[in-house]
Design a protein around this motif. Structure first.
Motif, PDB file in Angstrom:
ATOM      1  N   ASP A 167       0.831  -1.220  -0.090  1.00 27.74           N
ATOM      2  CA  ASP A 167       0.221   0.086   0.041  1.00 27.74           C
ATOM      3  C   ASP A 167       0.948   1.193  -0.013  1.00 27.74           C
ATOM      4  OD1 ASP A 167      -1.788   1.995   0.629  1.00 27.74           O
ATOM      5  OD2 ASP A 167      -3.140   0.712   1.452  1.00 27.74           O
ATOM      6  N   ASP A 168       0.843   1.884  -1.130  1.00 23.15           N
ATOM      7  CA  ASP A 168       1.862   3.112  -1.016  1.00 23.15           C
ATOM      8  C   ASP A 168       1.168   4.432  -1.311  1.00 23.15           C
ATOM      9  OD1 ASP A 168       0.641   3.022  -3.508  1.00 23.15           O
ATOM     10  OD2 ASP A 168       2.301   2.841  -4.970  1.00 23.15           O
ATOM     11  N   ARG A 169       0.250   4.516  -0.686  1.00 22.54           N
ATOM     12  CA  ARG A 169      -0.493   5.896  -0.659  1.00 22.54           C
ATOM     13  C   ARG A 169       0.567   6.757   0.139  1.00 22.54           C
ATOM     14  NH1 ARG A 169      -6.168   4.330   2.420  1.00 22.54           N
ATOM     15  NH2 ARG A 169      -5.511   2.351   1.463  1.00 22.54           N
ATOM     16  N   PRO A 170       0.542   8.122  -0.009  1.00 23.26           N
ATOM     17  CA  PRO A 170       1.239   9.070   0.686  1.00 23.26           C
ATOM     18  C   PRO A 170       0.636   9.157   2.192  1.00 23.26           C
ATOM     19  CG  PRO A 170       0.735  10.037  -1.431  1.00 23.26           C
ATOM     20  CD  PRO A 170      -0.393   8.686  -1.208  1.00 23.26           C
ATOM     21  N   ILE A 171       1.501   8.909   3.163  1.00 14.30           N
ATOM     22  CA  ILE A 171       1.197   9.019   4.519  1.00 14.30           C
ATOM     23  C   ILE A 171       1.714  10.404   5.226  1.00 14.30           C
ATOM     24  CG2 ILE A 171       1.349   8.218   6.939  1.00 14.30           C
ATOM     25  CD1 ILE A 171       1.727   5.446   5.346  1.00 14.30           C
ATOM     26  N   GLY A 172       0.677  11.243   5.567  1.00 15.80           N
ATOM     27  CA  GLY A 172       1.052  12.706   5.895  1.00 15.80           C
ATOM     28  C   GLY A 172       0.646  12.841   7.526  1.00 15.80           C
ATOM     29  N   THR A 173      -0.367  12.035   7.942  1.00 14.71           N
ATOM     30  CA  THR A 173      -0.773  12.227   9.375  1.00 14.71           C
ATOM     31  C   THR A 173      -0.958  10.744  10.131  1.00 14.71           C
ATOM     32  OG1 THR A 173      -2.801  12.148   8.989  1.00 14.71           O
ATOM     33  CG2 THR A 173      -1.847  14.269   8.854  1.00 14.71           C
ATOM     34  N   ALA A 174      -1.442  10.742  11.373  1.00 11.14           N
ATOM     35  CA  ALA A 174      -1.712   9.417  11.935  1.00 11.14           C
ATOM     36  C   ALA A 174      -2.807   8.792  11.307  1.00 11.14           C
ATOM     37  CB  ALA A 174      -1.928   9.712  13.459  1.00 11.14           C
ATOM     38  N   ALA A 175      -3.924   9.608  11.007  1.00 12.48           N
ATOM     39  CA  ALA A 175      -4.940   8.748  10.174  1.00 12.48           C
ATOM     40  C   ALA A 175      -4.583   8.331   8.865  1.00 12.48           C
ATOM     41  CB  ALA A 175      -5.993   9.921   9.955  1.00 12.48           C
ATOM     42  N   ASP A 176      -3.659   8.981   8.286  1.00 10.13           N
ATOM     43  CA  ASP A 176      -3.339   8.481   6.861  1.00 10.13           C
ATOM     44  C   ASP A 176      -2.541   7.031   7.202  1.00 10.13           C
ATOM     45  OD1 ASP A 176      -3.878  10.726   5.549  1.00 10.13           O
ATOM     46  OD2 ASP A 176      -2.294  11.427   5.723  1.00 10.13           O
ATOM     47  N   MET A 177      -1.759   7.070   8.151  1.00 12.00           N
ATOM     48  CA  MET A 177      -0.788   6.100   8.720  1.00 12.00           C
ATOM     49  C   MET A 177      -1.821   4.698   8.889  1.00 12.00           C
ATOM     50  SD  MET A 177       2.087   5.542  11.294  1.00 12.00           S
ATOM     51  CE  MET A 177       1.059   6.097  12.900  1.00 12.00           C
ATOM     52  N   ALA A 243      -8.251  -2.755  12.876  1.00 12.32           N
ATOM     53  CA  ALA A 243      -9.618  -2.246  13.286  1.00 12.32           C
ATOM     54  C   ALA A 243     -10.392  -1.787  11.864  1.00 12.32           C
ATOM     55  CB  ALA A 243      -9.823  -1.058  14.215  1.00 12.32           C
ATOM     56  N   PRO A 244     -11.356  -2.437  11.537  1.00 19.15           N
ATOM     57  CA  PRO A 244     -11.971  -2.092  10.365  1.00 19.15           C
ATOM     58  C   PRO A 244     -12.260  -0.770  10.001  1.00 19.15           C
ATOM     59  CG  PRO A 244     -13.009  -4.102  11.252  1.00 19.15           C
ATOM     60  CD  PRO A 244     -12.210  -3.563  12.229  1.00 19.15           C
ATOM     61  N   HIS A 245     -12.434   0.075  11.233  1.00 19.91           N
ATOM     62  CA  HIS A 245     -12.763   1.606  11.010  1.00 19.91           C
ATOM     63  C   HIS A 245     -11.666   2.305  10.599  1.00 19.91           C
ATOM     64  CE1 HIS A 245     -11.077   1.967  15.120  1.00 19.91           C
ATOM     65  NE2 HIS A 245     -10.764   2.990  14.600  1.00 19.91           N
ATOM     66  N   TRP A 246     -10.367   1.677  10.502  1.00 24.98           N
ATOM     67  CA  TRP A 246      -9.222   2.481   9.986  1.00 24.98           C
ATOM     68  C   TRP A 246      -9.452   2.809   8.449  1.00 24.98           C
ATOM     69  CZ3 TRP A 246      -4.825  -0.889  12.706  1.00 24.98           C
ATOM     70  CH2 TRP A 246      -4.709  -0.769  13.950  1.00 24.98           C
ATOM     71  N   ARG A 247     -10.124   1.751   7.757  1.00 25.19           N
ATOM     72  CA  ARG A 247      -9.940   2.255   6.453  1.00 25.19           C
ATOM     73  C   ARG A 247     -10.973   3.400   6.208  1.00 25.19           C
ATOM     74  NH1 ARG A 247      -6.452  -0.512   3.977  1.00 25.19           N
ATOM     75  NH2 ARG A 247      -7.506  -0.313   1.957  1.00 25.19           N
ATOM     76  N   GLY A 253     -13.671  14.349   7.207  1.00 24.15           N
ATOM     77  CA  GLY A 253     -14.149  14.640   8.620  1.00 24.15           C
ATOM     78  C   GLY A 253     -13.573  13.689   9.420  1.00 24.15           C
ATOM     79  N   ALA A 254     -13.561  12.329   9.134  1.00 16.58           N
ATOM     80  CA  ALA A 254     -12.923  11.388  10.096  1.00 16.58           C
ATOM     81  C   ALA A 254     -11.386  11.488  10.243  1.00 16.58           C
ATOM     82  CB  ALA A 254     -13.319  10.073   9.419  1.00 16.58           C
ATOM     83  N   LYS A 255     -10.828  11.846   9.224  1.00 14.47           N
ATOM     84  CA  LYS A 255      -9.120  12.187   9.335  1.00 14.47           C
ATOM     85  C   LYS A 255      -9.081  13.270  10.379  1.00 14.47           C
ATOM     86  CE  LYS A 255      -5.257  13.315   6.155  1.00 14.47           C
ATOM     87  NZ  LYS A 255      -5.112  13.445   4.935  1.00 14.47           N
ATOM     88  N   ALA A 256      -9.839  14.394  10.113  1.00 14.15           N
ATOM     89  CA  ALA A 256      -9.548  15.583  11.038  1.00 14.15           C
ATOM     90  C   ALA A 256      -9.696  15.139  12.447  1.00 14.15           C
ATOM     91  CB  ALA A 256     -10.456  16.794  10.432  1.00 14.15           C
ATOM     92  N   LEU A 257     -10.888  14.526  12.715  1.00 13.89           N
ATOM     93  CA  LEU A 257     -11.308  14.130  14.096  1.00 13.89           C
ATOM     94  C   LEU A 257     -10.215  13.243  14.725  1.00 13.89           C
ATOM     95  CD1 LEU A 257     -13.137  14.304  16.299  1.00 13.89           C
ATOM     96  CD2 LEU A 257     -14.483  12.245  15.414  1.00 13.89           C
ATOM     97  N   TYR A 258      -9.670  12.210  13.892  1.00 13.36           N
ATOM     98  CA  TYR A 258      -8.830  11.287  14.271  1.00 13.36           C
ATOM     99  C   TYR A 258      -7.528  12.018  14.661  1.00 13.36           C
ATOM    100  CZ  TYR A 258      -5.991   7.070  14.963  1.00 13.36           C
ATOM    101  OH  TYR A 258      -5.361   6.026  15.340  1.00 13.36           O
TER     102      TYR A 258
END
Length: 376
Positions: A167-177, A243-247, A253-258
């Motif tokens: 999975d090579d998507r760019p990771i910028g934050t903890a939510a991305d990770m 955890a399935p919700h990670w996807r 909105g979910a990214k900012a909150l996380y």
């Protein structure tokens, strides 16, 4: 209860050594709040952790991307794997192990696979996306033999949570990770590789990173296999079940909150303390102190990176007083320090600034006994 040998060790040496050690470059450390606006939105693309080089390349405006263009043009990251292999010609694992023992370390932990998916052993578990993405030389086995010959315990680090070949998507934050923890064929691949490492090398320490792509039950099965194979072994605290919700964390909105919640609950000073997984023997605060009651191991580099960063200036490295007090005070509190060195990729050498820190520790260890330093 954690094994008594681990509790007595006080000091371990961590080794981050990957194809990213060939370019060996990251921007200087800057507190997250002081990053420029673009970096603040994607701090992991601007990190001073040089081992994240491949990820930083995915952000066109990042310092790493600019450095790479000016130094290597459009050369792909995968080319550094060949350079890394060539650099092994000069590797002297016995000299490394001797310097670790002289520094007073009781164990050494080698990164066997970091987030870029490159393996430091000729794995029998083939990567379906990047053929031959491993050393032909058994670096893990040679490292284990060398440190054990010096009386040290041996540990394996494995990046279970991330593998950029899957999975090579760019990771910028903890939510991305966490949203980038691979699915599909990866959970079976990671489980097979970890069991292979356990069977082949019987590591005294199992040091996973980020998370685990399987369930809590699958983690317990893996740890049960490890404890059966290595009864005296210890397990760190980063086997966090998938955890399935990670996807869904990629949604705005979910990214900012996380990310807001992550900053409030995990960050401590310059570093962080991982969340508590269902199975562990000791905690691993990173560039941070630990205030809990569990056995713990403070892990950090000698500068602001784990992988080799040739861009680290003199003021980026831990000074002698801070280093010796960190080891001494942590031991007095009942904890260990896992101090990282990041060898160069082009010649398999531990740079002078890093060797100097090991020499300082050796002098401190030598002052404790009339006959010189002894293993921890």
């Amino acid at each position: 209860m954690v094994a008594s040998w681990w509790s007595r060790a006080q000091l371990g040496i961590f080794v981050h050594w990957t194809p990213a050690s060939v370019p060996g470059w990251a921007p200087p450390y800057v507190p997250a709040a002081e990053l420029p606006a673009a970096g603040r939105r994607a701090p992991l693309g601007w990190t001073s952790y040089a081992e994240w080089y491949e990820n930083a390349l995915r952000f066109p405006g990042s310092p790493v991307a600019a450095h790479h263009r000016s130094t290597y043009g459009n050369r792909p990251y995968t080319d550094f794997g060949r350079d890394f292999e060539d650099g092994l010609a000069g590797w002297d694992p016995a000299a490394w192990a001797r310097s670790f023992r002289e520094a007073g370390a009781g164990y050494a932990v080698l990164v066997t696979k970091h987030h870029d998916g490159f393996c430091l052993w000729p794995s029998e578990t083939q990567n379906p996306h990047r053929t031959g993405w491993h050393t032909t030389r058994d670096v893990v086995g040679e490292f284990a033999e060398a440190v054990r010959a010096e009386g040290l315990r041996f540990g394996v680090y494995y990046s279970g949570g991330l593998d950029w070949t899957f999975d090579d998507r760019p990771i910028g934050t903890a939510a991305d990770m966490f949203s980038a923890v691979p699915r599909g064929r990866y959970p079976a691949y990671a489980d097979a590789q970890m069991r292979e490492l356990i069977r082949r090398y019987r590591p005294d320490i199992l040091w996973n990173d980020i998370a685990w792509p399987g369930s809590a039950d699958e983690i317990r099965s893996l740890v049960d296999f490890y404890r059966f194979t290595v009864p005296h072994g210890v397990v760190n605290d980063r086997l966090l079940p998938y955890a399935p919700h990670w996807r869904g964390l990629g949604l705005p909105g979910a990214k900012a909150l996380y990310n807001w919640w992550d900053r409030r609950t995990v960050a401590q000073g310059e570093g962080f303390v991982p969340r508590t997984p269902p199975v562990f023997d000791f905690r691993t605060p990173e560039y941070a102190r630990y205030e809990g009651s569990d056995p713990y191991e403070i892990t950090r580099g000698v500068d602001h990176s784990f992988g080799y960063n040739r861009n680290s200036g003199p003021d980026a490295f831990i000074d002698r007083a801070t280093l010796t007090s960190l080891v001494r005070d942590t031991a007095a509190d009942g904890g260990n320090v896992l101090l990282n060195v990041g060898p160069r990729g082009e010649d398999a050498a531990i740079p002078a600034e890093q060797r100097l820190r090991l020499e300082w520790l050796a002098e401190e260890a030598g002052a404790l006994t009339p006959d010189g330093p002894t293993p921890g």
